[in-house]
Write a protein that holds these residues in place. Structure first.
Motif, PDB file in Angstrom:
ATOM      1  N   MET A   9     -22.583  19.462 -28.260  1.00 21.76           N
ATOM      2  CA  MET A   9     -23.016  18.236 -27.581  1.00 21.76           C
ATOM      3  C   MET A   9     -23.234  18.510 -26.090  1.00 21.76           C
ATOM      4  O   MET A   9     -22.444  19.197 -25.457  1.00 21.76           O
ATOM      5  CB  MET A   9     -21.953  17.139 -27.733  1.00 21.76           C
ATOM      6  N   ASN A  10     -24.288  17.945 -25.558  1.00 25.81           N
ATOM      7  CA  ASN A  10     -24.608  18.100 -24.138  1.00 25.81           C
ATOM      8  C   ASN A  10     -24.376  16.780 -23.408  1.00 25.81           C
ATOM      9  O   ASN A  10     -25.023  15.780 -23.713  1.00 25.81           O
ATOM     10  CB  ASN A  10     -26.062  18.531 -23.961  1.00 25.81           C
ATOM     11  N   ILE A  11     -23.431  16.792 -22.459  1.00 20.99           N
ATOM     12  CA  ILE A  11     -23.061  15.593 -21.710  1.00 20.99           C
ATOM     13  C   ILE A  11     -23.556  15.721 -20.274  1.00 20.99           C
ATOM     14  O   ILE A  11     -23.345  16.751 -19.626  1.00 20.99           O
ATOM     15  CB  ILE A  11     -21.524  15.419 -21.676  1.00 20.99           C
ATOM     16  N   LEU A  12     -24.180  14.667 -19.788  1.00 24.78           N
ATOM     17  CA  LEU A  12     -24.596  14.595 -18.393  1.00 24.78           C
ATOM     18  C   LEU A  12     -23.630  13.674 -17.649  1.00 24.78           C
ATOM     19  O   LEU A  12     -23.456  12.518 -18.033  1.00 24.78           O
ATOM     20  CB  LEU A  12     -26.023  14.051 -18.290  1.00 24.78           C
ATOM     21  N   MET A  13     -22.987  14.201 -16.595  1.00 23.40           N
ATOM     22  CA  MET A  13     -22.132  13.374 -15.741  1.00 23.40           C
ATOM     23  C   MET A  13     -22.834  13.208 -14.395  1.00 23.40           C
ATOM     24  O   MET A  13     -23.249  14.197 -13.777  1.00 23.40           O
ATOM     25  CB  MET A  13     -20.749  14.008 -15.561  1.00 23.40           C
ATOM     26  N   VAL A  14     -22.986  11.951 -13.971  1.00 21.26           N
ATOM     27  CA  VAL A  14     -23.729  11.636 -12.749  1.00 21.26           C
ATOM     28  C   VAL A  14     -22.764  11.125 -11.679  1.00 21.26           C
ATOM     29  O   VAL A  14     -22.050  10.148 -11.898  1.00 21.26           O
ATOM     30  CB  VAL A  14     -24.818  10.585 -13.022  1.00 21.26           C
ATOM     31  N   ASP A  23     -12.606  19.812 -23.344  1.00 25.01           N
ATOM     32  CA  ASP A  23     -11.690  20.201 -24.418  1.00 25.01           C
ATOM     33  C   ASP A  23     -12.280  19.977 -25.802  1.00 25.01           C
ATOM     34  O   ASP A  23     -11.744  20.460 -26.800  1.00 25.01           O
ATOM     35  CB  ASP A  23     -10.357  19.460 -24.266  1.00 25.01           C
ATOM     36  N   LYS A  24     -13.399  19.242 -25.869  1.00 26.32           N
ATOM     37  CA  LYS A  24     -14.164  19.100 -27.115  1.00 26.32           C
ATOM     38  C   LYS A  24     -15.258  20.169 -27.202  1.00 26.32           C
ATOM     39  O   LYS A  24     -16.083  20.132 -28.123  1.00 26.32           O
ATOM     40  CB  LYS A  24     -14.815  17.703 -27.178  1.00 26.32           C
ATOM     41  N   ASN A  25     -15.260  21.074 -26.214  1.00 28.20           N
ATOM     42  CA  ASN A  25     -16.270  22.139 -26.143  1.00 28.20           C
ATOM     43  C   ASN A  25     -17.690  21.605 -25.962  1.00 28.20           C
ATOM     44  O   ASN A  25     -18.657  22.245 -26.378  1.00 28.20           O
ATOM     45  CB  ASN A  25     -16.200  23.061 -27.369  1.00 28.20           C
ATOM     46  N   PHE A  26     -17.795  20.419 -25.344  1.00 29.73           N
ATOM     47  CA  PHE A  26     -19.117  19.908 -25.003  1.00 29.73           C
ATOM     48  C   PHE A  26     -19.667  20.693 -23.808  1.00 29.73           C
ATOM     49  O   PHE A  26     -18.900  21.170 -22.968  1.00 29.73           O
ATOM     50  CB  PHE A  26     -19.050  18.425 -24.612  1.00 29.73           C
ATOM     51  N   ASN A  27     -20.974  20.813 -23.732  1.00 30.68           N
ATOM     52  CA  ASN A  27     -21.621  21.397 -22.556  1.00 30.68           C
ATOM     53  C   ASN A  27     -21.787  20.287 -21.520  1.00 30.68           C
ATOM     54  O   ASN A  27     -22.435  19.278 -21.807  1.00 30.68           O
ATOM     55  CB  ASN A  27     -22.992  21.969 -22.922  1.00 30.68           C
ATOM     56  N   ILE A  28     -21.210  20.484 -20.336  1.00 34.82           N
ATOM     57  CA  ILE A  28     -21.225  19.450 -19.302  1.00 34.82           C
ATOM     58  C   ILE A  28     -22.176  19.858 -18.181  1.00 34.82           C
ATOM     59  O   ILE A  28     -22.037  20.934 -17.602  1.00 34.82           O
ATOM     60  CB  ILE A  28     -19.820  19.228 -18.711  1.00 34.82           C
ATOM     61  N   THR A  29     -23.127  18.996 -17.884  1.00 30.39           N
ATOM     62  CA  THR A  29     -23.997  19.166 -16.724  1.00 30.39           C
ATOM     63  C   THR A  29     -23.626  18.100 -15.705  1.00 30.39           C
ATOM     64  O   THR A  29     -23.470  16.930 -16.054  1.00 30.39           O
ATOM     65  CB  THR A  29     -25.478  19.016 -17.117  1.00 30.39           C
ATOM     66  N   LEU A  30     -23.455  18.518 -14.455  1.00 30.45           N
ATOM     67  CA  LEU A  30     -23.131  17.590 -13.376  1.00 30.45           C
ATOM     68  C   LEU A  30     -24.362  17.405 -12.497  1.00 30.45           C
ATOM     69  O   LEU A  30     -25.033  18.381 -12.141  1.00 30.45           O
ATOM     70  CB  LEU A  30     -21.971  18.124 -12.536  1.00 30.45           C
ATOM     71  N   ALA A  31     -24.652  16.156 -12.150  1.00 31.31           N
ATOM     72  CA  ALA A  31     -25.827  15.855 -11.331  1.00 31.31           C
ATOM     73  C   ALA A  31     -25.491  14.764 -10.324  1.00 31.31           C
ATOM     74  O   ALA A  31     -24.529  14.008 -10.499  1.00 31.31           O
ATOM     75  CB  ALA A  31     -26.993  15.415 -12.217  1.00 31.31           C
ATOM     76  N   SER A  32     -26.296  14.706  -9.267  1.00 29.61           N
ATOM     77  CA  SER A  32     -26.133  13.684  -8.229  1.00 29.61           C
ATOM     78  C   SER A  32     -27.477  13.498  -7.536  1.00 29.61           C
ATOM     79  O   SER A  32     -28.357  14.359  -7.661  1.00 29.61           O
ATOM     80  CB  SER A  32     -25.066  14.111  -7.212  1.00 29.61           C
ATOM     81  N   PRO A  33     -27.675  12.387  -6.828  1.00 29.42           N
ATOM     82  CA  PRO A  33     -28.968  12.169  -6.178  1.00 29.42           C
ATOM     83  C   PRO A  33     -29.397  13.326  -5.275  1.00 29.42           C
ATOM     84  O   PRO A  33     -30.551  13.754  -5.306  1.00 29.42           O
ATOM     85  CB  PRO A  33     -28.750  10.881  -5.383  1.00 29.42           C
ATOM     86  N   ALA A  34     -28.460  13.850  -4.476  1.00 30.67           N
ATOM     87  CA  ALA A  34     -28.802  14.893  -3.508  1.00 30.67           C
ATOM     88  C   ALA A  34     -28.577  16.303  -4.041  1.00 30.67           C
ATOM     89  O   ALA A  34     -29.031  17.273  -3.434  1.00 30.67           O
ATOM     90  CB  ALA A  34     -28.003  14.686  -2.228  1.00 30.67           C
ATOM     91  N   GLY A  35     -27.859  16.441  -5.166  1.00 28.79           N
ATOM     92  CA  GLY A  35     -27.471  17.770  -5.635  1.00 28.79           C
ATOM     93  C   GLY A  35     -26.351  18.329  -4.775  1.00 28.79           C
ATOM     94  O   GLY A  35     -25.935  17.742  -3.774  1.00 28.79           O
TER      95      GLY A  35
END
Length: 225
Positions: A1-6, A36-48
């Motif tokens: 699973m691929n999770i996007l955190m903003v 801990d669920k072995n999801f792929n986490i991508t972190l993003a923000s307006p400015a990076g």
């Protein structure tokens, strides 16, 4: 699973001269739930890049097992320091989206065109959209396919007026989350101040306050099944 955190890129608490940003626990607890669920986490923000941390969230009273884990985790700290710019994100690449709170989102994510478009894309694709505490403020300008406010007629929660009064920021924030939800026709509900409280309406998952971050993450995980 691929999770996007903003996360927010906004660090000024109105014109008080004080700093704000994202709330550490609301990031750390869901981050480790997903990790801990072995999801792929991508972190993003307006400015990076490195999003600003609300210094208040580093106070001893607000530390949890998840924040302690983060503070010892150089890999996670490096991950956080290198968030991708929201403009580079495609909703189709992810299975769910999650927004930690802190006061910062009330200023930038509320009006960020990329954030608004992402939430609309995730919602319309029936992918989980999770937001906690002040982050539901990012729903303010999000529309349904028919052009009405996304939250109209939907069960939602978010930081309460009385919680905002308790932290003495009622007159500082650009708007109150509870009032905004009701003005947009939401079926807003809340639990006791500072207690964990969750509202679920289909794939829209909202939490009231920092204590609710873990249950929002758990509901997102449950929906991903």
């Amino acid at each position: 699973m691929n999770i996007l955190m903003v996360l927010t890129s906004h660090d000024k608490l109105g014109d008080t001269g004080l700093k704000t940003g994202f709330w550490l626990e609301e990031f750390a607890s869901p981050y480790y739930r997903f990790k801990d669920k072995n999801f792929n986490i991508t972190l993003a923000s307006p400015a990076g890049g490195q999003p600003p941390l609300d210094p208040s969230s580093e106070q001893a009273d607000f530390q949890t097992a998840a924040t302690e884990r983060f503070n010892q985790d150089s890999e996670a700290q490096q991950h956080l320091a290198t968030t991708l710019p929201l403009a580079n994100i495609k909703a189709a690449d992810y299975d769910a989206i999650f927004y930690p709170g802190g006061h910062g989102p009330l200023w930038d994510l509320t009006n960020d065109a990329h954030s608004i478009a992402l939430i609309q894309a995730f919602y319309q694709a029936n992918k989980p959209v999770g937001l906690v505490c002040h982050a539901p403020g990012a729903l303010k300008n999000v529309k349904s396919a028919d052009g009405t406010p996304l939250v109209q007629g939907k069960r939602v929660t978010g930081f309460t007026n009385t919680e905002e009064a308790a932290v003495q920021l009622t007159d500082i924030v650009p708007f109150l989350v509870e009032d905004m939800m009701q003005d947009n026709g939401a079926l807003y509900s809340k639990g006791d101040d500072w207690a964990s409280y969750l509202a679920v309406d289909g794939n829209l998952v909202t939490g009231q306050n920092p204590a609710s971050s873990e249950v929002v993450a758990e509901e997102v995980i449950k929906q991903l099944g």
